[in-house]
Each structure stands twice: as structure tokens, then as C-alpha cells.
Design an enzyme around this catalytic site. Structure first.
Site, PDB file in Angstrom:
ATOM      1  N   GLY A   1      -1.269   4.619   0.060  1.00 48.49           N
ATOM      2  CA  GLY A   1      -1.147   5.500   1.622  1.00 48.49           C
ATOM      3  C   GLY A   1      -3.047   6.761   0.287  1.00 48.49           C
ATOM      4  O   GLY A   1      -2.431   6.477  -0.398  1.00 48.49           O
TER       5      GLY A   1
ATOM      6  N   ALA B   1       0.950  -0.770  -0.023  1.00 48.63           N
ATOM      7  CA  ALA B   1      -0.337   0.103   0.289  1.00 48.63           C
ATOM      8  C   ALA B   1       1.230   0.987   0.210  1.00 48.63           C
ATOM      9  O   ALA B   1       2.262   1.508   0.514  1.00 48.63           O
ATOM     10  CB  ALA B   1      -0.851   0.039   0.664  1.00 48.63           C
TER      11      ALA B   1
ATOM     12  N   GLY C   1      -4.801   9.446   2.719  1.00 44.02           N
ATOM     13  CA  GLY C   1      -4.266  10.438   3.413  1.00 44.02           C
ATOM     14  C   GLY C   1      -5.387  12.093   2.206  1.00 44.02           C
ATOM     15  O   GLY C   1      -5.753  12.582   1.616  1.00 44.02           O
ATOM     16  N   GLU C   2      -4.277  12.879   2.175  1.00 47.96           N
ATOM     17  CA  GLU C   2      -4.463  14.224   2.298  1.00 47.96           C
ATOM     18  C   GLU C   2      -4.482  14.481   0.475  1.00 47.96           C
ATOM     19  O   GLU C   2      -5.059  15.200   0.390  1.00 47.96           O
ATOM     20  CB  GLU C   2      -4.148  15.734   3.197  1.00 47.96           C
TER      21      GLU C   2
END
Length: 217
Positions: free
Chosen positions: A169, A167, A171-172
Site C-alpha cells: 500500500g 503489495a 496512501g497517506e
């Protein structure tokens, strides 16, 4: 009588008891045991450390992180040249997440991040004078006009990565491209480059009028 504690570890989908090289079974067997009416309680902990390279003391350069996120978004908008109102019709979001361990959660994060980016791009602004807030904070919700027609498409590219289970990620990264995509779409629609967020109708209309004055000079 206290409960017996057994220390287990998971490797390659198999369950091992501490100190025993032979597997007790598959991970699915452990999950099934937990869901029996009188199943066992399982607690666990884990960690992952990126393979960062220390900074070069002379140049300050380094490969400081092991994973980089890549994303792109494209927006389709309508701009009212009379009022300056920007209406977002569609947003397409493509994010390189490596292996999506929980695809539904990944898609939810992308959709939520895009929605957050809409507010950042178009409405969320706090106006203050002498320490006093002069305006209510306008948050975009799923029922907020004129964004109720917005639809977003999600794509997860599956590139190779050294992250946990492959993976990257999410997030933002889901919020960062949204405002830029909308600003570029506004420029494509009415020919004005918005340099300040949020792109409220007042700011967009002012930019359109200033562009018109420049064209007459």
C-alpha cells in the site's frame, strides 16, 4: 434475448469457469477478448481480509494489522535569514511498497503525497477570529514560487509481504514524513527547531530572532 452470463474466476494467471477444473485460458486471453471491436463486457468483484489477531482482553495488546508501511524522506532547503522564507530545493522519498502492482501509479502517489506535504509544512493555515476567516488559504501548485524548482526522487523497496499480490500500500504514508523532513532541514540550515506548522516565513523569522536573543544572553 438476454445476454448470457458466465461466472469466471482468476487463479495463478489462469481463467476458470465456475465448476470447471480445467482452465479456459490465460488472463491475457480474456483481456484480448475484451478489447476486440465486439468484445465482451467483464465485471468482477474481489475482497481481501487481513489476518488480524484479536486484542488480549487483559493487556489490550495485539498484532491488529497484517501490514505495516515504512517510509523515509529527506529534504534539501534554503532558508533566508532576513525574511524567514523556506525554499525547498529537493525531496527524496523512499517507500517500502512491497510489490508495485502499477509502478507509474505508485510513483504518482508518492509525488502527489509529497506535494500535499509541502502545503501542510509551509503554507496551508486558516486564521480565524470570532468565527471569521481572516486569510486566503494558500495552496501550493506546480507553478507556485518558490517551490517550482523542487524535484523528488522515488524509490520502491521490494520487501516480502503477505498483502494482496505482495503489495503493501502507499496512501497517506507519502505525506506523513514530508513536514518532519523539511523541519529537520530547516534546523540543519539555521539551527531553529520549528514546533508549529505551517512553517511560514513569519514563524521561521521569529524563531531565528529568538535564537539570536538567547545567544546574546
Amino acid at each position: 434475448m438476454g445476454e448470457e452470463t458466465v461466472h469466471l474466476r482468476i487463479m495463478d494467471g489462469k481463467i476458470f469457469e465456475e465448476g470447471n477444473p480445467e482452465p479456459l485460458g490465460d488472463l491475457r486471453d480474456l483481456i484480448a477478448e475484451m478489447h476486440r471491436p465486439l468484445g465482451l463486457t467483464l465485471t468482477g468483484k474481489g475482497s481481501y481480509h487481513t489476518r488480524g489477531v484479536p486484542l488480549d482482553p487483559e493487556t489490550g495488546q495485539s498484532h491488529v494489522v497484517d501490514l505495516y508501511l515504512f517510509a523515509t524522506q529527506v529534504a534539501e532547503v534554503e532558508v533566508d535569514p532576513v525574511t524567514g522564507l523556506v525554499r525547498v530545493l529537493n525531496i527524496w522519498a523512499a517507500h517500502d511498497v512491497g510489490k508495485a502492482i502499477h509502478p507509474l501509479n505508485v510513483e504518482g502517489q508518492i509525488e502527489g503525497g509529497v506535494h500535499m506535504g509541502l502545503g501542510f509544512a509551509l503554507t496551508e493555515e486558516i486564521v480565524r477570529e470570532r468565527g471569521k476567516t481572516l486569510n486566503p488559504l494558500s495552496l501550493i501548485t506546480s507553478c507556485s514560487p518558490p517551490w517550482t524548482c523542487r524535484r523528488s526522487s522515488r524509490l520502491q523497496w521490494k520487501s516480502r509481504t503477505s498483502g494482496p499480490f505482495g503489495a503493501r500500500g502507499i496512501g497517506e504514508a507519502t505525506t506523513i514524513p514530508t513536514a518532519a523532513a523539511i523541519a529537520n532541514a530547516v534546523f540543519n540550515a539555521v539551527g531553529v527547531k520549528m514546533q508549529e506548522l505551517p512553517m511560514t516565513p513569519e514563524k521561521v523569522l521569529r524563531a531565528i530572532k529568538e535564537k539570536g536573543k538567547e545567544g546574546r544572553n
